[in-house]
Design a protein around this motif. Structure first.
Motif, mmCIF file in Angstrom:
data_model
loop_
_atom_site.group_PDB
_atom_site.id
_atom_site.type_symbol
_atom_site.label_atom_id
_atom_site.label_comp_id
_atom_site.label_asym_id
_atom_site.label_seq_id
_atom_site.Cartn_x
_atom_site.Cartn_y
_atom_site.Cartn_z
ATOM 1 N N PHE A 4 41.384 62.981 4.358
ATOM 2 C CA PHE A 4 41.596 64.225 5.092
ATOM 3 C C PHE A 4 42.798 64.051 5.997
ATOM 4 C CE2 PHE A 4 37.019 64.400 4.171
ATOM 5 C CZ PHE A 4 36.963 65.630 3.524
ATOM 6 N N ILE A 5 43.717 64.998 5.926
ATOM 7 C CA ILE A 5 44.879 65.004 6.802
ATOM 8 C C ILE A 5 44.601 65.956 7.947
ATOM 9 C CG2 ILE A 5 47.334 65.545 6.977
ATOM 10 C CD1 ILE A 5 47.463 64.991 3.914
ATOM 11 N N VAL A 6 44.787 65.486 9.170
ATOM 12 C CA VAL A 6 44.591 66.320 10.358
ATOM 13 C C VAL A 6 45.960 66.689 10.916
ATOM 14 C CG1 VAL A 6 43.650 66.432 12.692
ATOM 15 C CG2 VAL A 6 42.365 65.253 10.883
ATOM 16 N N THR A 7 46.218 67.984 10.989
ATOM 17 C CA THR A 7 47.469 68.466 11.565
ATOM 18 C C THR A 7 47.152 69.581 12.545
ATOM 19 O OG1 THR A 7 49.732 69.195 11.029
ATOM 20 C CG2 THR A 7 47.934 70.221 9.790
ATOM 21 N N GLY A 8 48.192 70.084 13.213
ATOM 22 C CA GLY A 8 47.984 71.131 14.205
ATOM 23 C C GLY A 8 48.992 72.246 14.051
ATOM 24 N N ALA A 101 52.177 64.102 12.831
ATOM 25 C CA ALA A 101 52.846 64.155 14.137
ATOM 26 C C ALA A 101 53.270 65.588 14.407
ATOM 27 C CB ALA A 101 54.062 63.230 14.140
ATOM 28 N N GLY A 102 52.805 66.148 15.531
ATOM 29 C CA GLY A 102 53.176 67.511 15.861
ATOM 30 C C GLY A 102 52.643 68.510 14.851
ATOM 31 N N GLY A 103 53.434 69.533 14.557
ATOM 32 C CA GLY A 103 53.039 70.558 13.602
ATOM 33 C C GLY A 103 53.621 70.321 12.229
ATOM 34 N N LEU A 104 53.454 71.299 11.359
ATOM 35 C CA LEU A 104 53.827 71.144 9.957
ATOM 36 C C LEU A 104 55.324 70.993 9.749
ATOM 37 C CD1 LEU A 104 51.500 73.907 8.495
ATOM 38 C CD2 LEU A 104 51.189 71.433 8.269
#
Length: 204
Positions: A4-8, A101-104
């Motif tokens: 699972f990749i967690v991003t924001g 790291a950070g957003g997309l």
């Protein structure tokens, strides 16, 4: 191996805390491929403290940069060249949680965005989003960008104070599962995070 990749939808959104909760709930390994900024510590150390898991579950970064900036700029300042060859997903026994790291659209290098890395991996993404003003636009744009690159979306997880309408309309319009809302925690420690995650988040 499940990944699972967690991003924001933005930086400083709480995705590291969410990643720590997810890592602990799944008893997974945690990996942040590119860490930019380590004063006083990096995200790996924070996840180690909050996940409640042994140190062996926390993997070393592929790139650990000292400058707190976008990875492409931190690498330039630190005199490091980031290459895709060092960013292959590590092979582990059991689940793996990967934190971006950070957003997309954060540049990893002069030619590679974070979302390009996700597309290369083809693993499902969990999008962490604020609950407050502006989150509808940021969240739906992020969902659209992921879909444009055929990146699977495991769900959206909200972080912050309750906002029933934002938490309802974004999954509806974005056609993604809602994994729930992780509240702000004070104090924030491994025990509080474990309890809040169990009570508030549906595992993907």
């Amino acid at each position: 191996m499940s990944v699972f990749i967690v991003t924001g939808t933005d930086t400083d959104i709480g995705k590291t805390v969410f990643a720590a909760g997810l890592t602990g709930a799944l008893r997974a390994r945690y990996w942040k491929p590119v860490q930019a900024g380590v004063d006083p510590e990096g995200d790996k150390e924070r996840v180690a403290a909050l996940s409640g898991l042994p140190a062996s579950h926390i993997l070393p970064e592929a790139y650990r940069l000292t400058t707190p900036a976008s990875p492409h700029l931190a690498a330039r300042i630190d005199g490091v060249e980031i290459g895709l060859d060092r960013l292959a997903l590590p092979k582990v026994d059991g689940p793996l949680v990967v934190e971006g790291a950070g957003g997309l659209m954060v540049p990893v290098s002069e030619t590679l965005l974070m979302i390009d890395l996700f597309a290369h991996w083809r693993a499902p993404v969990i999008l962490c989003a604020r609950t407050g003003l502006g989150t509808i636009n940021h969240s739906l744009l992020s969902i659209e960008a992921l879909r444009a690159r055929d990146i699977p979306i495991a769900g959206i997880a909200f972080i912050g104070d309750p906002h029933a309408e934002n938490e309802r309309i974004i999954p509806l319009l974005g056609k993604v599962p809602s994994l729930g809302r992780l509240p702000y925690l004070d104090p924030l420690d491994a025990g509080a995070l474990k309890a809040a995650f169990k009570a508030s988040i549906r595992l993907p």
